[in-house]
Structures are given as structure tokens and as C-alpha cells.
Design an enzyme around this catalytic site. Structure first.
Site, short mmCIF file in Angstrom:
data_model
loop_
_atom_site.label_atom_id
_atom_site.label_comp_id
_atom_site.label_asym_id
_atom_site.label_seq_id
_atom_site.Cartn_x
_atom_site.Cartn_y
_atom_site.Cartn_z
N LYS A 13 -119.64 4.89 -46.63
CA LYS A 13 -120.05 4.11 -47.03
C LYS A 13 -120.21 3.30 -48.52
O LYS A 13 -119.92 2.54 -49.11
CB LYS A 13 -121.77 3.04 -45.87
N ARG A 18 -117.30 0.90 -53.10
CA ARG A 18 -117.39 0.91 -54.71
C ARG A 18 -115.74 0.23 -55.05
O ARG A 18 -115.85 0.33 -55.68
CB ARG A 18 -117.41 2.26 -55.14
N GLY A 86 -127.16 -4.25 -48.08
CA GLY A 86 -128.10 -3.93 -49.83
C GLY A 86 -127.34 -3.74 -50.74
O GLY A 86 -127.66 -4.67 -51.81
N ARG A 114 -135.36 -8.40 -48.83
CA ARG A 114 -135.19 -6.75 -49.51
C ARG A 114 -135.45 -7.31 -50.74
O ARG A 114 -135.20 -8.36 -51.14
CB ARG A 114 -133.91 -6.05 -49.15
N ASP A 307 -131.28 8.90 -47.35
CA ASP A 307 -130.43 7.61 -45.97
C ASP A 307 -130.91 9.01 -44.80
O ASP A 307 -130.38 8.30 -43.49
CB ASP A 307 -129.47 7.34 -45.98
C1 S3P Z 1 -126.39 3.28 -51.56
C2 S3P Z 1 -127.76 3.94 -52.29
C3 S3P Z 1 -129.06 4.45 -52.15
C4 S3P Z 1 -128.88 4.64 -50.10
C5 S3P Z 1 -127.64 3.58 -49.31
C6 S3P Z 1 -126.89 3.52 -50.38
C7 S3P Z 1 -125.32 3.42 -52.70
O1 S3P Z 1 -129.64 2.99 -51.67
O2 S3P Z 1 -130.24 4.00 -49.81
O3 S3P Z 1 -127.46 3.34 -48.43
O4 S3P Z 1 -124.37 2.83 -52.27
O5 S3P Z 1 -125.28 3.11 -54.00
P1 S3P Z 1 -130.64 2.73 -53.53
O6 S3P Z 1 -129.96 2.45 -54.47
O7 S3P Z 1 -131.79 1.18 -52.85
O8 S3P Z 1 -131.84 4.62 -53.17
#
Ligand code: S3P
Length: 434
Positions: A13, A18, A86, A114, A307
Site C-alpha cells: 500500500k 508513492r 491517512g 485524524r 501496523d
Molecule cells: C505509512 C506510515 C505509517 C503507517 C501507515 C502507512 C506510510 O504511518 O502506520 O499505515 O505509508 O507512510 P505513520 O507515518 O503515521 O507512522
């Protein structure tokens, strides 16, 4: 239930998000194979299209991205909807902070709660105009600001914050350096380097030198370690002697903290055929049923397994003795408060545990059923739903998991794949709440 066979999990993911963003601002066409066509990544894909990038999707997992160059994005003319993602919202905040036009980012009910100041604050230090609504979305970004290179010390270890700053730093007038209290996933850095951008990493410091342009790429996305994690634990709890084989798993060391933790608990996991797939390491994993014992999880492992902690908690409930996790307060800020969500499920299923402000202490049962049956709430969180489905391997009675539609945000096809390796799981039709 016996968990056996050979399986592959869908694409990563984090890398899929990215790849879309960075190839979208590269020059010329990039080809991405084994893309994760989950709801979260499709939100990013739709947003990139709305920003003027032509993206073809000849199959679910293959995307052709016609990059518009660093300065080629155009105003979407409407709010961009990030859904539940997020990562998409935080990374787009960085990318859009550097554009000439204004943008607004919104999301679903969970995402709208969030924290976004963690990205807004460093971007403002760079000269961007980023506004949140008391710290949460919608995120409003004013365009047309000249960004400056900065030295930013992140208060928490977050790959999303680091990546948002790196995306903005592509457009800054000087180099940007980010330092962090602990390491976090480095997929942005790896893809940026593949696009010809100079990114230097020295311990916990990352420095980006603004480029003239990004080169196009041909990328193959590895299997998502975070998705494999559910089946790693399933294999430990219920594999026959020949084990469960999971192929093509991304093995980036900033992602595989769970393996170290599980091995310290006595897990028998073989890493086979370790190799590079482009810039990312991959391997096959053979997981053998193992007797686990409780451990104190080293705080340094937490950011490398963030995660995977919900499914680690399931493994801990099946281990002999106490497992304790601390230093994981970030879990409270994910798609749900994952400490509270796991605690509620454990209470419903009779697992002795103590909630800590920054983690949990879990009393494992050892051999035999570790969970009663019962009903647990996923709180709309994909990783909570999938974790409790793995708990069913050691449950005395069936477990019913509520509110599971969000599994599709990261792992489309989870249920049929889980069934194919022996998990007795079925989806009930969604009931109309009215
Ligand atoms: C992610 C970073 C992590 C992770 C999220 C995916 C990413 O979050 O928990 O599922 O793809 O950069 P944080 O940057 O808030 O630690």
C-alpha cells in the site's frame, strides 16, 4: 483448522501511493506492476487524475502513468477526497503545498478526525500556507508560495510526515534535512532515488537536494509485508509441519520488525530466496507452527512494526506468559484507537490484558484455545478486523466481527485468500442500517 499451501499477498500500500504521486510528477511514462488496487490507493489514483495526470489501468494491478513533470499538475477545481487514506492525505498535503494553485483535502468520517498538524507545521516552516480545522481535516492549502529548505526535527517517528516534507522539499530553494527519533519506512527515499533525485540518509537524518526533474520508472510493487503479517501469525498458530509458504513478500528492513519480535517469541519462520526487486528487497517466507512465549517487545522495534502490532497482540494472547508492548502511543492515532479497539475485542473474547497509555500487557494462554467465541467490533478499522479473524484459529467458538467493509482499503480479496489457505471465514451481506 490447518493453515497450509502457497499464497501471495497483494502489492504494498505505501509503495503504491508513492509510485502514483512520484511517477505523476516525473517526465514521461512510468509503468507500475503489481499495484495495489485497494480503496486507499484508488483514492490517490483518482486524485492524481483530477490534478491532470493521465493514468491508464490496463488491469487492476498494472498502471501506466503519464507524468506531467514537476510543474505540470493543475488545479482539480474541487475538493480532493482521500476516503479513509491517512497516507494519501498527509502526502498530498506536502505535494500540494508546493503548487501554484489552491487545494482542499477531505476524507471519510474516520479520516476527518485524524491529526494533520503534524504535517501542516513543518510545511508552514518551509513557507507553505496550510490550514487545518483545529488540527484535523479539511486541509486547505494556499498555492503560489515559494518554499524554503529547512532542517526539521520530527517529534515522532512518522513516514507520512517525513514523506510529506520530502515531497514539498522537491520544490524548495535549498536542501531540506529531516531528523527523527526512530526509523520509519523509507519507500519514498527509494523511489525518489530511482527517479534520479539525490537523497542522503545518515542514521536518522534524511537530506533531499531539490532536483530539476524526476525521471520516469518501471516499478514492480512487492507484496505488502503488513498484509502478509496476518498470514504469518496464522501460520504460526496453525500450519502443518511443511508450513505455509508466502511468496514475493516485501522485506524492507524498515517494515519487518514483526519478524524479529516473533522470532524472539520462538517463531519458526524461514526466509527463502531473498533478492532485490528494483529498489526493494523481497523474499519467500515459510512459516511453521510454533509454540510462542511472551516477551517484552523492545521499544526500538515498535516503529518497525507499527501496523503489525494488532496481529502481534493476537499472537501474544496465544503465547505462554506475558507480552508487553510500550512506546506505541501512535497506535491511538490510526484508523481507530488500536489500543482501545484491541482491548475491547480482548475483553469480549476473555483475554486477560492491561491497557497502558502507550501499549498493552497481554497474558497469553499458551497451548489450547486462547479466545472464547463472541462478537467483536472492528471500529471500522481494517487491521483490527483482519487481526480478529486470525484469532479464530485459537477460539473455542466462532468469532463474529462487525463493521468489516474497510478491509477493502488495504486488502481486497482477504476473505477468499484466507479461505484458500484453510481459515473458516465467511462474509455476511451488509445489512441496511435503516
Ligand atoms: C505509512 C506510515 C505509517 C503507517 C501507515 C502507512 C506510510 O504511518 O502506520 O499505515 O505509508 O507512510 P505513520 O507515518 O503515521 O507512522
Amino acid at each position: 483448522m490447518r493453515i497450509f499451501g502457497t499464497m501471495a499477498v497483494p502489492g504494498d500500500k505505501s509503495i503504491s501511493h508513492r509510485a502514483l504521486m512520484l511517477c505523476g510528477i516525473a517526465e514521461g511514462m512510468s509503468e507500475v506492476s503489481d499495484f495495489l488496487a485497494s480503496e486507499d490507493c484508488l483514492a490517490t489514483l483518482a486524485a492524481m487524475r483530477a490534478l491532470g495526470v493521465r493514468i491508464e489501468q490496463p488491469s487492476d494491478t498494472q498502471v501506466l502513468i503519464h507524468g506531467v513533470g514537476l510543474h505540470g499538475l493543475r488545479d482539480a477545481g474541487r475538493a480532493l477526497d482521500m476516503g479513509n487514506a491517512g497516507t494519501a492525505m498527509r502526502l498530498f498535503t506536502g505535494l500540494l503545498a508546493a503548487q501554484k494553485f489552491d487545494s482542499r483535502l477531505v476524507g471519510d468520517a474516520s479520516l476527518m478526525k485524524r491529526p494533520m498538524e503534524r504535517v501542516a507545521k513543518p510545511l508552514r516552516e518551509m513557507g507553505a500556507d496550510v490550514r487545518t480545522c483545529n488540527g484535523t481535516p479539511p486541509v486547505d492549502i494556499g498555492g503560489g508560495h515559494r518554499l524554503h529548505g529547512v532542517e526539521y526535527r520530527m517529534p515522532m517517528s512518522s513516514a507520512q510526515v517525513k514523506s510529506a516534507i520530502l515531497l514539498a522539499a522537491l520544490y524548495a530553494d535549498a536542501t531540506t534535512t529531516i531528523s527523527a527519533p526512530a526509523s520509519s519506512r523509507d519507500h519514498s527515499e527509494r523511489i525518489l532515488k530511482g527517479c534520479g533525485v539525490r537523497v542522503d540518509t545518515e542514521g536518522l537524518r534524511t537530506t533531499l537536494h531539490p532536483p530539476q526533474r524526476l525521471l520516469n520508472q518501471k516499478l514492480t510493487v512487492p507484496g505488502d509485508f503488513s498484509s502478509a503479517a496476518f498470514f504469518i501469525v496464522a501460520g504460526l498458530l496453525g500450519a502443518p509441519p511443511e508450513g505455509l509458504m508466502i511468496s514475493g513478500v516485501g522485506m524492507n528492513p524498515t517494515r519487518t520488525g514483526l519478524l524479529d519480535i516473533l522470532r524472539s517469541m520462538g517463531a519458526d519462520i524461514e526466509i527463502l530466496n531473498a533478492r532485490m526487486s528494483g529498489a526493494e528487497p523481497v523474499a519467500e517466507l515459510r512459516v511453521h507452527a510454533s509454540r510462542l512465549r511472551g516477551v517484552t517487545v523492545p521499544v526500538e522495534s515498535v516503529s518497525l512494526a507499527i501496523d503489525e502490532l494488532p496481529v502481534l497482540f493476537i499472537a501474544a494472547a496465544c503465547a505462554q506468559g506475558v507480552t508487553s508492548v510500550t512506546g506505541a502511543e501512535e497506535l491511538r492515532l490510526k484508523e481507530s484507537d488500536r489500543i482501545a479497539a484491541m482491548s475491547a475485542g480482548f475483553t469480549a473474547l476473555g483475554v486477560a490484558h492491561a491497557v497502558l497509555p502507550d501499549g498493552m500487557r497481554i497474558e497469553g494462554r499458551g497451548e489450547g484455545p486462547a479466545f472464547s467465541g463472541g462478537t467483536v467490533d472492528s471500529f471500522g478499522d481494517h487491521r483490527i478486523a483482519m487481526s480478529f479473524s486470525i484469532a479464530s484459529l485459537r477460539a473455542a467458538e466462532p468469532i463474529k466481527i462487525l463493521d468489516v467493509a474497510n478491509v477493502a482499503t488495504s486488502f481486497p480479496g482477504f476473505v477468499p485468500l484466507a479461505r484458500s489457505v484453510g481459515l473458516a471465514i465467511r462474509e455476511s451481506p451488509i445489512r441496511d442500517p435503516k
